[in-house]
Design a protein around this motif. Structure first.
Motif, short mmCIF file in Angstrom:
data_model
loop_
_atom_site.label_atom_id
_atom_site.label_comp_id
_atom_site.label_asym_id
_atom_site.label_seq_id
_atom_site.Cartn_x
_atom_site.Cartn_y
_atom_site.Cartn_z
N GLY A 194 0.63 -1.19 -0.08
CA GLY A 194 0.09 0.01 -0.02
C GLY A 194 1.07 1.31 0.07
O GLY A 194 0.51 2.40 -0.63
N GLY A 195 2.10 1.22 0.72
CA GLY A 195 2.76 2.39 0.73
C GLY A 195 3.57 2.62 -0.80
O GLY A 195 3.72 4.03 -0.99
N ILE A 196 3.87 1.71 -1.30
CA ILE A 196 4.33 1.80 -2.83
C ILE A 196 3.48 2.20 -3.55
O ILE A 196 3.65 3.20 -4.24
CB ILE A 196 5.04 0.24 -3.16
N ALA A 197 2.06 1.88 -3.41
CA ALA A 197 0.94 2.27 -4.32
C ALA A 197 0.77 3.78 -3.93
O ALA A 197 0.38 4.72 -4.92
CB ALA A 197 -0.17 1.46 -4.04
N ALA A 198 0.97 4.10 -2.70
CA ALA A 198 0.53 5.55 -2.32
C ALA A 198 1.67 6.64 -2.92
O ALA A 198 1.30 7.60 -3.15
CB ALA A 198 0.89 5.62 -0.81
N ILE A 199 2.74 6.12 -3.20
CA ILE A 199 3.90 6.82 -3.95
C ILE A 199 3.30 7.57 -5.12
O ILE A 199 3.34 8.69 -5.55
CB ILE A 199 5.02 6.24 -4.22
N SER A 200 2.57 6.61 -5.93
CA SER A 200 1.87 7.09 -7.20
C SER A 200 0.91 8.36 -7.12
O SER A 200 0.38 9.03 -8.05
CB SER A 200 1.32 5.89 -7.98
N LEU A 201 0.25 8.15 -5.77
CA LEU A 201 -0.65 9.26 -5.56
C LEU A 201 -0.03 10.58 -5.22
O LEU A 201 -0.35 11.71 -5.85
CB LEU A 201 -1.44 8.78 -4.26
N LEU A 202 1.23 10.42 -4.68
CA LEU A 202 1.95 11.56 -4.50
C LEU A 202 2.45 12.37 -5.96
O LEU A 202 2.37 13.49 -5.82
CB LEU A 202 3.19 11.63 -3.68
N VAL A 203 2.73 11.54 -6.42
CA VAL A 203 3.12 11.74 -7.99
C VAL A 203 1.99 12.56 -8.77
O VAL A 203 2.08 13.52 -9.12
CB VAL A 203 3.56 10.57 -8.86
N GLY A 204 0.80 11.94 -8.70
CA GLY A 204 -0.35 12.48 -9.07
C GLY A 204 -0.53 13.81 -8.48
O GLY A 204 -1.00 14.69 -9.05
N GLY A 205 -0.51 14.11 -7.41
CA GLY A 205 -0.80 15.05 -6.21
C GLY A 205 0.30 16.30 -7.17
O GLY A 205 0.01 17.60 -7.15
N ILE A 206 1.58 16.15 -7.16
CA ILE A 206 2.43 16.99 -7.72
C ILE A 206 1.87 17.16 -9.21
O ILE A 206 1.90 18.57 -9.63
CB ILE A 206 4.02 16.30 -8.16
N GLY A 207 1.61 16.26 -9.96
CA GLY A 207 0.94 16.75 -11.33
C GLY A 207 -0.29 17.90 -11.24
O GLY A 207 -0.47 18.69 -12.11
N ILE A 208 -1.09 17.47 -10.01
CA ILE A 208 -2.12 18.63 -9.80
C ILE A 208 -1.58 19.98 -9.58
O ILE A 208 -2.04 20.88 -10.15
CB ILE A 208 -2.96 18.10 -8.98
N MET A 209 -0.63 20.01 -8.79
CA MET A 209 0.14 21.13 -8.31
C MET A 209 0.67 22.04 -9.64
O MET A 209 0.61 23.14 -9.86
CB MET A 209 1.05 21.05 -7.32
N ASN A 210 1.38 21.09 -10.37
CA ASN A 210 1.87 21.68 -11.71
C ASN A 210 1.03 22.49 -12.41
O ASN A 210 0.95 23.56 -13.13
CB ASN A 210 2.57 20.65 -12.28
N ILE A 211 -0.35 21.64 -12.92
CA ILE A 211 -1.29 22.13 -13.69
C ILE A 211 -1.91 23.53 -13.09
O ILE A 211 -2.31 24.36 -13.96
CB ILE A 211 -2.30 20.92 -13.93
N MET A 212 -2.02 23.39 -11.88
CA MET A 212 -2.93 24.40 -11.26
C MET A 212 -1.91 25.75 -11.23
O MET A 212 -2.43 26.84 -11.47
CB MET A 212 -3.19 24.08 -9.79
N LEU A 213 -0.56 25.48 -11.18
CA LEU A 213 0.29 26.75 -11.42
C LEU A 213 0.16 27.21 -12.74
O LEU A 213 0.17 28.39 -12.78
CB LEU A 213 1.56 26.26 -11.19
N VAL A 214 0.25 26.44 -13.48
CA VAL A 214 -0.10 26.54 -15.23
C VAL A 214 -1.41 27.38 -15.18
O VAL A 214 -1.41 28.63 -15.90
CB VAL A 214 0.13 25.63 -16.25
#
Length: 415
Positions: free
Chosen positions: A290-310
Motif C-alpha cells: 500500500g505504501g508503494i502504491a501511495a507513492i503514485s498518489l503523491l506523483v499524481g498530486g504533484i501533477g495537480i499542483m503543476n497544472i494548477m500553477l499553469v
C-alpha cells in the motif's frame, strides 16, 4: 461568494480544458487504483492463509521436544529427544489434562515410496487414530488407521491425495493396492481427501502409517524413560477460551513426568500463535504494498499542483478583473482550491472503480492449490478517497494561495 457558486465556476473552468483535466486526474486514478488493488490482494492473501492454517484443525496446541545443547551452543526447538508415546498417553488422561478432548502423537520422517512402477520421496507420518480428528483429515475412500492397527503394528498405510495420484493416477483406485516404503511392503487401506497447501508445504503429499509400525519397522527412534520417542504431540482443546488453562495443565503434567526443576525440556505453542505470526507477516507486506502504491498518489498530486500553477498563470488577467470588481482574497483562494480538490476527487472515484476491476481480475491468482480472492474493504475505499482529497488540498494550497496573492493592478497589466 457562496460555496456553490465557487463549485460551479470551478467545474466550468475544468470543463473548458477537458483533455488537460483528464490527463491531470490520470495520476490520481492510477494511484488510487493501485492502493485499492494491492490492499485487496493483501487482504485476500491474509484470508487464504488464515483459512489454510485453520484447515489443520481447531483449538490446537503443539507440544514439541525442547532444544538440544551441545558444547554450550543451543540448537533449534525440537532437536532434543524428550517426548515419548507415554507422555502422549499421560496428556490424553482426563485426570491430567481435563481441557483436552483429543491427543495425537506423531513421528515425522521422509521415505521413498514405490508402487506400480512409480516412485516418490514424500513425508512419512506415524500416527494414531486420533490424528484424523485432531488435524481435520477426511477419508476420501477406504478407512483411516484404527486402534487395532496400532496395537498389532500392522503394515498398512493411508495415502495423501497427491501421493495417491502420483503413484496410481486415480487416487480412489489406490485402496487395496500394495506399496513399498523404504523397501518394506505395505497395504493401502485409505486415501485422504485433499486439503491443499500451507505456503510451500502440501498437506496432501504424505503417507500415514500406524505410529508403532514406524517406530519398530521403518525409523527406529530413541528410547526415552522406557518409551519410544515422538516428534510432536498435537492436543485439541475443548474450547478456544481454555487454551491458556490447557497449556498450564500440559506443562505441569510434563514437568512432573520429566522431573524438570529449572528449564522445560519441551515447548508448547498454539495454533493461534502460528496464525498471529502469519497475519503479522502478511499485514506488514500489505502495508508495504500500500505504501508503494501511495507513492503514485503523491506523483499524481504533484501533477495537480503543476497544472494548477499553469492555470493560475494563464488566468492572471481573469483574476485581476475579478479582484477589481470586488472578489475577495478568500474567494480566489476557495475557487482554485476547489478546482484542485475536484480534480483529485474525480480521479479518486474513477480510481476506485478501476481498482475494483483490477482486484476482480487478480481473483484468478493461485496460492499453491488455494485461490486468492481479493477483498475490497470499505475502509480501503474510504482511505483512498480521503487520501486523494487530502492530496488535492495539500498540492492545491500553494497554487490557490499564489492566485489569491496576486496584485489586481499587476494582474490586469499581465499579457
Amino acid at each position: 461568494m457562496k460555496l456553490w457558486e465557487s463549485i460551479r465556476l470551478a467545474w466550468h473552468s475544468l470543463g473548458a480544458n477537458k483533455l488537460r483535466s483528464a490527463l491531470t486526474t490520470l495520476g490520481i486514478i492510477i494511484g488510487v487504483a493501485a492502493v485499492i488493488a494491492l490492499l485487496s490482494l493483501g487482504r485476500g492473501v491474509q484470508t487464504a492463509i488464515t483459512s489454510q492454517i485453520q484447515s489443520i484443525g481447531t483449538n490446537l496446541l503443539y507440544v514439541r521436544p525442547g532444544a538440544q545443547t551441545q558444547g554450550g551452543v543451543r540448537a533449534e526447538v525440537g532437536s532434543a529427544v524428550t517426548l515419548t508415546l507415554d507422555d502422549a498417553r499421560a496428556l490424553a488422561d482426563p485426570a491430567n489434562v481435563p481441557s483436552a478432548v483429543a491427543v495425537a502423537p506423531q513421528v515425522n520422517s521422509f521415505g521413498q515410496v514405490v508402487a506400480s512402477g512409480q516412485n516418490a520421496r514424500t513425508q512419512i507420518l506415524g500416527v494414531t487414530p486420533e490424528y484424523a480428528q485432531v488435524r481435520n483429515y477426511q477419508v476420501l475412500s477406504g478407512e483411516f488407521i484404527q486402534a487395532s492397527h496400532v496395537t498389532a503394528r500392522s503394515a498398512v498405510a493411508v495415502l495423501g491425495y497427491t501421493t495417491a495420484a502420483n503413484l496410481f493416477g486415480d487416487p480412489e483406485s489406490a485402496v487395496g493396492q500394495s506399496i513399498r516404503i523404504n523397501g518394506q511392503p505395505f497395504r493401502v487401506i485409505g486415501v485422504l481427501a485433499s486439503k491443499g497447501t500451507i505456503g510451500p508445504f502440501s498437506q496432501d503429499d504424505l503417507v500415514m502409517v500406524p505410529l508403532t509400525t514406524v517406530q519398530t519397522r521403518l525409523f527406529r527412534g530413541a528410547n526415552v524413560r522406557g518409551s519410544d520417542s515422538v516428534s510432536l504431540i498435537s492436543v485439541q482443546v475443548a474450547d478456544a477460551s481454555l487454551i491458556n488453562q490447557a497449556t498450564q495443565e500440559i506443562a505441569e503434567t510434563l514437568r512432573q513426568r520429566h522431573r524438570v526443576l529449572y528449564e522445560d525440556d519441551f515447548t508448547i505453542s498454539s495454533q493461534q500463535d502460528v496464525l498471529n505470526t502469519a497475519l503479522q507477516i502478511t499485514g506488514a507486506l500489505t502495508l508495504f504494498l500500500g505504501g508503494i502504491a501511495a507513492i503514485s498518489l503523491l506523483v499524481g498530486g504533484i501533477g495537480i499542483m503543476n497544472i494548477m500553477l499553469v492555470t493560475v498563470t494563464e488566468r492572471t488577467r481573469e483574476i485581476g478583473i475579478r479582484k477589481a470588481v470586488g472578489a475577495r482574497r478568500r474567494d480566489i483562494l476557495t475557487q482554485f482550491l476547489i478546482e484542485a480538490v475536484m480534480l483529485s476527487v474525480m480521479g479518486g472515484v474513477l480510481g476506485i472503480a478501476v481498482g475494483w476491476g483490477i482486484s476482480r481480475l487478480l481473483g484468478n491468482i493461485q496460492l499453491g492449490t488455494t485461490a486468492i480472492q481479493p477483498e475490497v474493504g470499505l475502509d480501503a475505499v474510504l482511505m483512498a478517497t480521503l487520501f486523494s482529497m487530502a492530496v488535492g488540498i495539500f498540492f492545491g494550497i500553494y497554487p490557490a494561495s499564489r492566485a489569491a496573492a496576486l496584485n489586481p493592478i499587476e494582474a490586469l497589466r499581465y499579457e
